[in-house]
Every structure is written in structure tokens, then in C-alpha cells.
Design a protein around this motif. Structure first.
Motif, short mmCIF file in Angstrom:
data_model
loop_
_atom_site.label_atom_id
_atom_site.label_comp_id
_atom_site.label_asym_id
_atom_site.label_seq_id
_atom_site.Cartn_x
_atom_site.Cartn_y
_atom_site.Cartn_z
N PHE A 165 0.83 -1.21 0.00
CA PHE A 165 0.00 0.00 0.00
C PHE A 165 0.86 1.26 0.00
O PHE A 165 0.48 2.28 -0.57
CB PHE A 165 -0.94 0.01 1.21
CG PHE A 165 -2.18 -0.82 1.04
CD1 PHE A 165 -2.20 -1.91 0.18
CD2 PHE A 165 -3.34 -0.53 1.74
CE1 PHE A 165 -3.33 -2.69 0.03
CE2 PHE A 165 -4.49 -1.29 1.58
CZ PHE A 165 -4.48 -2.38 0.73
N GLY A 166 1.99 1.24 0.68
CA GLY A 166 2.91 2.37 0.64
C GLY A 166 2.76 3.37 1.77
O GLY A 166 1.73 3.41 2.46
N GLU A 167 3.78 4.17 1.95
CA GLU A 167 3.83 5.13 3.06
C GLU A 167 2.75 6.20 2.97
O GLU A 167 2.22 6.64 3.99
CB GLU A 167 5.22 5.78 3.11
CG GLU A 167 6.35 4.83 3.48
CD GLU A 167 7.69 5.52 3.57
OE1 GLU A 167 7.74 6.76 3.33
OE2 GLU A 167 8.69 4.84 3.85
N GLU A 168 2.44 6.65 1.76
CA GLU A 168 1.43 7.70 1.61
C GLU A 168 0.07 7.22 2.09
O GLU A 168 -0.65 7.94 2.79
CB GLU A 168 1.35 8.14 0.15
CG GLU A 168 0.41 9.32 -0.08
CD GLU A 168 0.39 9.79 -1.52
OE1 GLU A 168 -0.49 10.60 -1.87
OE2 GLU A 168 1.26 9.36 -2.31
N VAL A 169 -0.31 6.00 1.73
CA VAL A 169 -1.58 5.44 2.18
C VAL A 169 -1.58 5.27 3.69
O VAL A 169 -2.55 5.61 4.38
CB VAL A 169 -1.85 4.08 1.48
CG1 VAL A 169 -3.04 3.37 2.14
CG2 VAL A 169 -2.12 4.29 0.01
N GLU A 170 -0.49 4.77 4.24
CA GLU A 170 -0.40 4.56 5.68
C GLU A 170 -0.56 5.89 6.42
O GLU A 170 -1.28 5.96 7.43
CB GLU A 170 0.93 3.90 6.04
CG GLU A 170 1.03 2.47 5.52
CD GLU A 170 2.34 1.81 5.92
OE1 GLU A 170 3.03 2.33 6.82
OE2 GLU A 170 2.69 0.76 5.33
N ALA A 171 0.09 6.93 5.93
CA ALA A 171 -0.01 8.25 6.57
C ALA A 171 -1.45 8.75 6.51
O ALA A 171 -1.96 9.35 7.49
CB ALA A 171 0.92 9.24 5.89
N HIS A 172 -2.13 8.51 5.40
CA HIS A 172 -3.52 8.95 5.27
C HIS A 172 -4.42 8.23 6.27
O HIS A 172 -5.30 8.83 6.88
CB HIS A 172 -4.01 8.71 3.85
CG HIS A 172 -5.38 9.27 3.58
ND1 HIS A 172 -5.58 10.56 3.17
CD2 HIS A 172 -6.62 8.72 3.71
CE1 HIS A 172 -6.88 10.78 3.03
NE2 HIS A 172 -7.53 9.68 3.36
N LEU A 173 -4.19 6.93 6.45
CA LEU A 173 -5.00 6.15 7.39
C LEU A 173 -4.80 6.64 8.82
O LEU A 173 -5.76 6.71 9.60
CB LEU A 173 -4.66 4.67 7.28
CG LEU A 173 -5.05 4.00 5.96
CD1 LEU A 173 -4.51 2.58 5.90
CD2 LEU A 173 -6.55 4.00 5.76
N LEU A 174 -3.60 6.99 9.18
CA LEU A 174 -3.34 7.53 10.52
C LEU A 174 -4.08 8.85 10.72
O LEU A 174 -4.58 9.14 11.82
CB LEU A 174 -1.84 7.71 10.74
CG LEU A 174 -1.00 6.42 10.69
CD1 LEU A 174 0.47 6.74 10.94
CD2 LEU A 174 -1.50 5.39 11.69
N THR A 175 -4.18 9.63 9.65
CA THR A 175 -4.92 10.89 9.72
C THR A 175 -6.42 10.63 9.91
O THR A 175 -7.10 11.34 10.65
CB THR A 175 -4.69 11.71 8.44
OG1 THR A 175 -3.29 12.00 8.31
CG2 THR A 175 -5.45 13.04 8.50
N VAL A 176 -6.93 9.61 9.23
CA VAL A 176 -8.34 9.23 9.38
C VAL A 176 -8.64 8.88 10.83
O VAL A 176 -9.64 9.31 11.41
CB VAL A 176 -8.70 8.05 8.46
CG1 VAL A 176 -10.06 7.47 8.81
CG2 VAL A 176 -8.69 8.49 7.01
N ALA A 177 -7.77 8.09 11.45
CA ALA A 177 -7.96 7.71 12.86
C ALA A 177 -7.96 8.94 13.76
O ALA A 177 -8.81 9.07 14.65
CB ALA A 177 -6.87 6.74 13.29
#
Length: 335
Positions: free
Chosen positions: A60-72
Motif C-alpha cells: 500500500f505504501g507510506e502515503e496510504v499509511e499516513a492517510h489512514l493515521l490521519t483518518v484515525a
């Protein structure tokens, strides 16, 4: 309350839209599917959210992971990323986030959205989100006893036993018990159709005295393929039509927007009629077109289009005439 969101699947039924973006990040009315899901669960919970564990693939990559953390963070939770390296079933996907299987836990698979008018009763042992369906033979269903406790879980019944379909969202009062039962089936290699299934875990917990109750939702919104996702976008726009959906930066030149529509930042629309039920991502440029019931993602260019029931990925270009399209990211179509 901890929330676990298994979302490591490839989203093959949504291709070409999932070739560059994981399916849970496809936008619905301006927000990714997974963000809509987490926000709606937070409303039903009514209490504090602690950890939100996202079970994803390493690709998925770092950009997706960062976005998910923002969602939380947006719902007051702390996001954590867990990886599922091999698709081994629903129970295995949940177990990948075993660190979050503590206390009150909600498990929500990220290919479905819902609208509900109930508050979660955290004192109950477990709650299975369900909705009545016309053809239960295509779903896992629950059969209720006279006390409204779930008596049995049946996968795709060939004869009618219940019309309450499981939509893929579950509440467990005791996350540690859930973790223990998943560990048991994995340690003993107890598979169904070659995978570790949550249904087997639920049956085991039920035999041990856990009482599961149904949480019936008003509407179950599928995001499994292009047509279903376009319809879910339409329904969500109907739900939120009283919100501010058109950004102040949008430039309308000799054009009309028929609500409800979501239009993102820096969109330019010229000589066109847009709506109803259209979502347009940021920096998209549309001219000489008539568009309704369609999702258009970011930074796309649409010219001379007459389209409905369609879906365009980001950075796509379309110049021509059509009525029903599914155009992936970076594609170019000229007629």
C-alpha cells in the motif's frame, strides 16, 4: 473502544480504479470509503475511540499509511498499521491486529458502508450488524431465537432460514476472548474452504455462552464494484445534501450544478450541467458536458461528455461522447 479495519484485499472487482489506489481509499461524496466507515462507526459507538488498527498489505505504501493515521486522528483515535502478507481468511485478517484485540472491539471490513439509527450497547456480549435482504442465499445470515439472541450463523443458505444478512461489522465486548478463539483455529489449522473464517470463531464463542444480538441497520451500502460504488455515492449525497458540498474555490462559468453534488477545491466547470449525484475531486476541469450520477476523482479533464452512472479515476482525460464509463487513473480517451 478499539476498531479493527481489515482492508488488505486487492479490490479486483473494482479494477481499473484499484490499480493505483486501494479500494478503501476510493472516494464517496468527497471522502475515502474507509473514512466514511470509521466516522459512521464512531457515531454509533457514542463513546471514546482508542486504537484504530488498519490491516493492510505492505504494498500500500507510506502515503496510504499516513492517510489512514490521519483518518484515525480525525475521530479522536490513535491509528496503528498492521500487515497481512497472505490472504488466509477473515479470522486471520483480524488476528493480524491481535495487539488491538483488547477490551471492547469493533471489527469492520472496509468494503461496505451503512446507515444506522441505533446506539451501540457496549454491555451486550456481542452485536452483529445485519440488514434484511430479498435474496439471502447470496449472503451469510443469522437466525434469531425468541429472545432476539442469534441462534445460528448460516453461510449462503440454499433454503430460507432468515433474511437477516451479515454486513461485515461486528462488536465484541471481550476482545481477548475473540483473540483466544482465533488463535485456537489457527494453531489447530481449522480451515473452511482453505481459510480461517470468522464464522467458525463466532460459533465457538456462542457455544461457550457468548450471546450475540443483531444490530439492524437502515441501509447497507456496497462498494464492491463500479456500479455499486456509484450508487453508494448517490445515496451518501442524499444523506448529506444539507451540508456544504461545493468548495468556495470552484469556478462555474456559464454552468449549472443540480444538487446534491460534491465539488472539491479548485475545480473549473465551463458550459456544462452537473448533477444531480455527482462527486468531483480537486483540480478537475470540465467543459461542454452534461454529467449526472457519476464519480470523478482528482485532477481529471472532461470535455464534450454526456455521461451518467460512470466513474473516472484521478488524472484521467476524456474527450468525446458516452453514457456509461469506468475510466481508470491516468487513462486518456478521445473520440
Amino acid at each position: 473502544m478499539n476498531i479493527i479495519v481489515p482492508m488488505a484485499g486487492m479490490g479486483k472487482r473494482m479494477r481499473p480504479h484499484t490499480l493505483t489506489v486501494p479500494k478503501p481509499l476510493v472516494p464517496i461524496a468527497g471522502k475515502p470509503i474507509v473514512q466514511r466507515l470509521v466516522e459512521d462507526i464512531a457515531k454509533v459507538c457514542g463513546g471514546d475511540i482508542d486504537t484504530i488498527g488498519f490491516v493492510i498489505g505492505k504494498h500500500f505504501g507510506e502515503e496510504v499509511e499516513a492517510h489512514l493515521l490521519t483518518v484515525a486522528k480525525s475521530v479522536g483515535g490513535v491509528g496503528k498499521i498492521f500487515y497481512q502478507e497472505e490472504a488466509l481468511g477473515t479470522a486471520h485478517a483480524i488476528y493480524c491486529a491481535k495487539q488491538a484485540l483488547v477490551g471492547n472491539v469493533i471489527v469492520a471490513f472496509a468494503d461496505t458502508l451503512f446507515k444506522a439509527d441505533f446506539q451501540l450497547d457496549v454491555e451486550q456480549d456481542g452485536i452483529i450488524w445485519v440488514q434484511k435482504v430479498e435474496d439471502p442465499s447470496a449472503f451469510g445470515v443469522v437466525q434469531l431465537g425468541e429472545d432476539n439472541v442469534i441462534r445460528e450463523f448460516i453461510e449462503k443458505p440454499k433454503t430460507f432460514v432468515s433474511d437477516l444478512a451479515i454486513i461485515g461489522i461486528y462488536y465484541f465486548k471481550d476482545g481477548e476472548h475473540l483473540r483466544k478463539e482465533i488463535e485456537h483455529i489457527i494453531d489447530n489449522n481449522l480451515k473452511d474452504s482453505g481459510e480461517y473464517q470468522l464464522t467458525r470463531v463466532l460459533e465457538a464463542m456462542k457455544r461457550q455462552g457468548v450471546k450475540f444480538y443483531p444490530g439492524e441497520v437502515e441501509e447497507w451500502l456496497d462498494c464492491g464494484n463500479k456500479n455499486a460504488t456509484v450508487n453508494t455515492n448517490k445515496r451518501y449525497l442524499e444523506y448529506i445534501r444539507d451540508d456544504k458540498l461545493v468548495d468556495d474555490s470552484v469556478r462555474l462559468i456559464n454552468s449549472i450544478v443540480i444538487p446534491p453534488c460534491y465539488i472539491g477545491k479548485d475545480v473549473k466547470i465551463t458550459n456544462s450541467v452537473i448533477g444531480p449525484y455527482v462527486s468531483i475531486g480537486k483540480k478537475t476541469d470540465i467543459a461542454d458536458s452534461r454529467i449526472d450520477n457519476t464519480i470523478i476523482q482528482n485532477e481529471s479533464v472532461i470535455r464534450k461528455a454526456n455521461i451518467t452512472g460512470s466513474m473516472f479515476g484521478s488524472h484521467s482525460v476524456y474527450d468525446g461522447k458516452a453514457r456509461n464509463l469506468s475510466v481508470g487513473d491516468y487513462n486518456r480517451i478521445e473520440e
